[in-house]
Write a protein that holds these residues in place. Structure first.
Motif, PDB file in Angstrom:
ATOM      1  N   VAL A  42       4.676 -12.239  -8.325  1.00 23.14           N
ATOM      2  CA  VAL A  42       4.027 -13.861  -9.669  1.00 23.14           C
ATOM      3  C   VAL A  42       5.169 -14.794  -8.950  1.00 23.14           C
ATOM      4  CG1 VAL A  42       5.461 -13.935 -11.685  1.00 23.14           C
ATOM      5  CG2 VAL A  42       3.209 -15.128 -11.073  1.00 23.14           C
ATOM      6  N   LEU A  43       6.710 -14.024  -8.237  1.00 22.46           N
ATOM      7  CA  LEU A  43       7.226 -15.548  -7.710  1.00 22.46           C
ATOM      8  C   LEU A  43       7.250 -15.812  -6.080  1.00 22.46           C
ATOM      9  CD1 LEU A  43      11.048 -13.977  -8.512  1.00 22.46           C
ATOM     10  CD2 LEU A  43       9.469 -15.847 -10.023  1.00 22.46           C
ATOM     11  N   VAL A  44       6.566 -14.992  -5.253  1.00 19.97           N
ATOM     12  CA  VAL A  44       6.395 -14.258  -4.376  1.00 19.97           C
ATOM     13  C   VAL A  44       4.559 -15.398  -4.308  1.00 19.97           C
ATOM     14  CG1 VAL A  44       4.900 -13.077  -2.213  1.00 19.97           C
ATOM     15  CG2 VAL A  44       6.737 -11.947  -3.880  1.00 19.97           C
ATOM     16  N   ARG A  45       3.866 -15.222  -5.384  1.00 19.77           N
ATOM     17  CA  ARG A  45       2.791 -16.454  -5.282  1.00 19.77           C
ATOM     18  C   ARG A  45       3.052 -17.709  -5.516  1.00 19.77           C
ATOM     19  NH1 ARG A  45      -2.446 -17.365  -8.943  1.00 19.77           N
ATOM     20  NH2 ARG A  45      -4.101 -17.174  -7.092  1.00 19.77           N
ATOM     21  N   ILE A  46       3.880 -18.011  -6.448  1.00 21.49           N
ATOM     22  CA  ILE A  46       4.155 -19.463  -6.698  1.00 21.49           C
ATOM     23  C   ILE A  46       4.789 -19.453  -5.325  1.00 21.49           C
ATOM     24  CG2 ILE A  46       6.610 -19.270  -7.470  1.00 21.49           C
ATOM     25  CD1 ILE A  46       5.649 -21.367  -9.576  1.00 21.49           C
ATOM     26  N   ALA A  47       5.975 -18.991  -4.637  1.00 18.18           N
ATOM     27  CA  ALA A  47       5.955 -19.214  -3.100  1.00 18.18           C
ATOM     28  C   ALA A  47       5.230 -19.820  -2.287  1.00 18.18           C
ATOM     29  CB  ALA A  47       7.242 -18.652  -2.811  1.00 18.18           C
ATOM     30  N   TRP A  48       4.219 -18.828  -2.428  1.00 16.47           N
ATOM     31  CA  TRP A  48       3.042 -19.121  -1.468  1.00 16.47           C
ATOM     32  C   TRP A  48       2.219 -19.997  -1.833  1.00 16.47           C
ATOM     33  CZ3 TRP A  48      -1.555 -19.648   1.362  1.00 16.47           C
ATOM     34  CH2 TRP A  48      -2.500 -19.553   0.924  1.00 16.47           C
ATOM     35  N   ILE A  60       2.581 -37.265   5.904  1.00 18.83           N
ATOM     36  CA  ILE A  60       3.638 -36.168   5.739  1.00 18.83           C
ATOM     37  C   ILE A  60       2.996 -35.426   4.548  1.00 18.83           C
ATOM     38  CG2 ILE A  60       5.402 -36.870   3.380  1.00 18.83           C
ATOM     39  CD1 ILE A  60       5.156 -39.490   3.232  1.00 18.83           C
ATOM     40  N   PRO A  61       3.365 -34.268   5.290  1.00 21.99           N
ATOM     41  CA  PRO A  61       2.892 -33.067   4.713  1.00 21.99           C
ATOM     42  C   PRO A  61       3.925 -32.213   3.511  1.00 21.99           C
ATOM     43  CG  PRO A  61       4.400 -32.943   7.786  1.00 21.99           C
ATOM     44  CD  PRO A  61       4.567 -34.239   6.727  1.00 21.99           C
ATOM     45  N   ALA A  62       2.713 -31.927   3.024  1.00 21.62           N
ATOM     46  CA  ALA A  62       2.410 -31.120   1.865  1.00 21.62           C
ATOM     47  C   ALA A  62       3.997 -30.009   1.787  1.00 21.62           C
ATOM     48  CB  ALA A  62       1.763 -31.241   0.829  1.00 21.62           C
ATOM     49  N   GLY A  63       3.649 -29.006   1.682  1.00 19.66           N
ATOM     50  CA  GLY A  63       4.113 -27.716   1.886  1.00 19.66           C
ATOM     51  C   GLY A  63       5.498 -27.623   0.195  1.00 19.66           C
ATOM     52  N   THR A  64       6.493 -27.075   0.785  1.00 26.39           N
ATOM     53  CA  THR A  64       7.263 -26.969  -0.311  1.00 26.39           C
ATOM     54  C   THR A  64       8.530 -27.612   0.056  1.00 26.39           C
ATOM     55  OG1 THR A  64       8.783 -25.138   2.050  1.00 26.39           O
ATOM     56  CG2 THR A  64       7.059 -24.055   0.583  1.00 26.39           C
ATOM     57  N   ASP A 105      13.841 -25.535  -2.323  1.00 21.82           N
ATOM     58  CA  ASP A 105      14.547 -24.087  -1.842  1.00 21.82           C
ATOM     59  C   ASP A 105      14.548 -22.971  -3.376  1.00 21.82           C
ATOM     60  OD1 ASP A 105      15.175 -25.596   0.399  1.00 21.82           O
ATOM     61  OD2 ASP A 105      17.521 -25.871  -1.164  1.00 21.82           O
ATOM     62  N   LEU A 106      14.265 -23.464  -4.575  1.00 21.28           N
ATOM     63  CA  LEU A 106      15.253 -21.771  -5.159  1.00 21.28           C
ATOM     64  C   LEU A 106      13.408 -21.047  -5.014  1.00 21.28           C
ATOM     65  CD1 LEU A 106      16.047 -20.383  -7.424  1.00 21.28           C
ATOM     66  CD2 LEU A 106      15.342 -21.995  -8.962  1.00 21.28           C
ATOM     67  N   ILE A 107      12.425 -22.320  -5.087  1.00 23.04           N
ATOM     68  CA  ILE A 107      10.549 -21.404  -4.926  1.00 23.04           C
ATOM     69  C   ILE A 107      10.778 -20.947  -3.941  1.00 23.04           C
ATOM     70  CG2 ILE A 107       8.360 -21.485  -5.272  1.00 23.04           C
ATOM     71  CD1 ILE A 107       8.672 -24.371  -7.628  1.00 23.04           C
ATOM     72  N   THR A 108      11.185 -21.239  -3.563  1.00 29.96           N
ATOM     73  CA  THR A 108      10.938 -19.978  -1.680  1.00 29.96           C
ATOM     74  C   THR A 108      12.021 -19.145  -1.209  1.00 29.96           C
ATOM     75  OG1 THR A 108      12.249 -22.108  -0.810  1.00 29.96           O
ATOM     76  CG2 THR A 108      10.401 -21.579  -1.048  1.00 29.96           C
ATOM     77  N   LEU A 109      13.489 -19.490  -2.813  1.00 30.77           N
ATOM     78  CA  LEU A 109      14.517 -18.151  -2.597  1.00 30.77           C
ATOM     79  C   LEU A 109      13.655 -17.419  -3.280  1.00 30.77           C
ATOM     80  CD1 LEU A 109      17.125 -17.039  -1.616  1.00 30.77           C
ATOM     81  CD2 LEU A 109      17.973 -19.043  -3.208  1.00 30.77           C
ATOM     82  N   GLY A 110      13.429 -18.114  -4.947  1.00 27.44           N
ATOM     83  CA  GLY A 110      12.839 -16.663  -5.658  1.00 27.44           C
ATOM     84  C   GLY A 110      11.793 -16.179  -5.196  1.00 27.44           C
ATOM     85  N   SER A 267       8.583 -16.801   6.602  1.00 30.89           N
ATOM     86  CA  SER A 267       9.496 -17.107   6.526  1.00 30.89           C
ATOM     87  C   SER A 267       8.726 -18.407   7.566  1.00 30.89           C
ATOM     88  CB  SER A 267      10.309 -16.630   7.347  1.00 30.89           C
ATOM     89  OG  SER A 267      11.910 -17.632   7.833  1.00 30.89           O
ATOM     90  N   LYS A 268       7.922 -18.414   8.237  1.00 28.21           N
ATOM     91  CA  LYS A 268       6.504 -19.139   8.853  1.00 28.21           C
ATOM     92  C   LYS A 268       6.285 -20.275   7.491  1.00 28.21           C
ATOM     93  CE  LYS A 268       3.218 -20.255  11.677  1.00 28.21           C
ATOM     94  NZ  LYS A 268       2.276 -20.215  13.264  1.00 28.21           N
ATOM     95  N   LEU A 269       5.397 -19.753   7.230  1.00 28.65           N
ATOM     96  CA  LEU A 269       5.158 -20.332   5.586  1.00 28.65           C
ATOM     97  C   LEU A 269       5.830 -21.085   4.823  1.00 28.65           C
ATOM     98  CD1 LEU A 269       2.243 -19.899   4.583  1.00 28.65           C
ATOM     99  CD2 LEU A 269       3.094 -18.266   3.074  1.00 28.65           C
ATOM    100  N   ILE A 270       6.940 -20.689   4.610  1.00 32.50           N
ATOM    101  CA  ILE A 270       7.644 -21.244   3.770  1.00 32.50           C
ATOM    102  C   ILE A 270       8.652 -22.561   3.796  1.00 32.50           C
ATOM    103  CG2 ILE A 270       8.110 -19.368   1.380  1.00 32.50           C
ATOM    104  CD1 ILE A 270      10.625 -18.906   2.731  1.00 32.50           C
ATOM    105  N   GLU A 271       8.525 -22.462   5.741  1.00 37.90           N
ATOM    106  CA  GLU A 271       9.418 -23.784   5.873  1.00 37.90           C
ATOM    107  C   GLU A 271       8.299 -24.568   7.020  1.00 37.90           C
ATOM    108  OE1 GLU A 271      12.506 -22.031   9.032  1.00 37.90           O
ATOM    109  OE2 GLU A 271      13.545 -21.700   7.259  1.00 37.90           O
ATOM    110  N   ASN A 272       6.909 -24.110   6.500  1.00 37.78           N
ATOM    111  CA  ASN A 272       5.549 -25.079   7.322  1.00 37.78           C
ATOM    112  C   ASN A 272       5.966 -26.605   6.750  1.00 37.78           C
ATOM    113  OD1 ASN A 272       4.335 -24.920   9.162  1.00 37.78           O
ATOM    114  ND2 ASN A 272       2.478 -23.229   7.712  1.00 37.78           N
ATOM    115  N   GLY A 273       6.066 -27.959   7.500  1.00 34.01           N
ATOM    116  CA  GLY A 273       6.512 -28.686   8.182  1.00 34.01           C
ATOM    117  C   GLY A 273       8.062 -29.567   7.598  1.00 34.01           C
ATOM    118  N   ILE A 274       8.742 -27.977   7.686  1.00 36.05           N
ATOM    119  CA  ILE A 274       9.916 -28.745   6.947  1.00 36.05           C
ATOM    120  C   ILE A 274      10.750 -28.415   9.648  1.00 36.05           C
ATOM    121  CG2 ILE A 274      13.040 -28.129   7.095  1.00 36.05           C
ATOM    122  CD1 ILE A 274      11.097 -27.437   4.128  1.00 36.05           C
TER     123      ILE A 274
END
Ligand code: DDH
Length: 293
Positions: A42-48, A60-64, A105-110, A267-274
């Motif tokens: 469920v931690l992987v899923r919330i990051a996704w 202004i792109p959404a994302g993490t 940062d915390l949700i993606t690090l999780g 890695s690309k997924l969680i950094e999209n838009g940054i």
């Protein structure tokens, strides 16, 4: 063209390894969650799901980046049913470290921590996301519909800037983890036997199990196997499309290759838009096991 979000000033890698360790330790301690699957999936899923709101062509792109998953509007998106458990798991760690880490940062690090602690590949991670206010919360309904086919899946990921089939198929390999819950999504069952180990089992099961299309208690169609595993229509799409299927076979035969492509894609997924500065170092964290050696 969009104004890419700029990462803010950073602390040391060691500061974040400490936070990683807090998440990893809590994962070990609270192992009874979801009938002893634990909080990893469920931690992987919330990051996704924090990442999946990104749309490349928005101003202004959404994302993490903005950490907007902390607002009820996003957590209560029907697609996010069940993710409050992940959010609440992370909350005390946020409270303890809020001077150093944003929600994004915390949700993606999780997610990164959970994948690594479940024996998955190392996932490069960088800090610098900054919480944005409520009015930057994306509207609901940006996450994918599980009832659809291969064309839909390919188009959906094109919309997230994943243009290569290889990345798309690899990302879906995360369905080796966890399970579907009737009360969350209207689907029921695990994809395989090892729900808290990151492996290429999802691809092997897609190819090797005997699948039968059934209508479940919620009235949704899902594929079931005699072993009690399940596949969503969008999972089965990966063997119904010839180009996708070739990649499923490759990943089923070569777990290291799957790990390599998954790591890059997640890695690309969680950094999209940054937009990180070019010289910005990528960090790889050690697992708890590696630190105990
Ligand atoms: Fe997923 N996913 N996912 N998924 N997903 C569900 C659970 C989990 C889709 C639908 C569902 C990804 C892509 C897709 C994980 C990771 C990832 C559930 C069940 C549904 C439905 C939720 C519930 O009932 O609790 C669809 C559709 C897609 C698609 O893109 C076509 C991706 C890309 C990832 C990823 O992490 C890279 C994980 C992990 C879970 C298990 C959660 C749990 O609580 O267990």
């Amino acid at each position: 063209s969009s104004e890419l979000a700029k990462p803010v000033d950073i602390f040391d890698k060691t500061d974040y390894q400490k936070i990683y360790n807090q998440i990893a330790t809590k994962l070990r301690e609270e192992d009874e969650y979801d009938n002893y699957i634990g909080y990893g999936p469920v931690l992987v899923r919330i990051a996704w799901h924090a990442s999946g709101t990104f749309r490349p062509h928005e101003k202004i792109p959404a994302g993490t980046y903005g950490g907007t998953m902390r607002f009820d509007k996003e957590l209560d998106d029907p697609s996010n049913m069940g993710l409050r458990n992940a959010f609440n798991f992370l909350k005390p760690i946020y409270d303890e470290n809020k001077d150093k880490i944003s929600h994004g940062d915390l949700i993606t690090l999780g997610g990164v921590c959970a994948i690594q602690e479940m024996q998955g590949p190392k996932i490069p991670w960088r800090s610098g996301r900054k919480d944005l206010p409520f009015d930057k919360t994306p509207e609901n309904g940006r996450l994918p519909d599980a009832s659809r086919d291969a064309t839909y899946v390919r188009n959906y990921y094109h919309g997230l800037n994943f243009l290569d089939d290889k990345e798309i198929v690899a990302l879906l390999g995360a369905h080796c983890l966890g399970k579907t819950h009737l009360k969350n999504s209207g689907y029921e069952g695990p994809w395989g036997a090892a729900s808290n180990m990151f492996t290429n089992e999802f691809f092997k099961n897609l190819l090797n199990e005997k699948w039968e299309l059934k209508t479940n208690e919620a009235g949704n169609k899902q594929w079931d196997s005699p072993k009690g595993y399940m596949m969503l229509p969008t999972d089965m799409a990966l063997v119904q499309d010839n180009k996708f299927k070739k990649l499923v076979e490759q990943f089923a035969n070569d777990e290291q290759y799957f790990f390599k492509v998954f790591s890059k894609s997640f890695s690309k997924l969680i950094e999209n838009g940054i937009e990180f500065p070019e010289n910005r170092k990528v960090w790889l964290f050690k697992t708890l096991d590696e630190q105990e050696e």
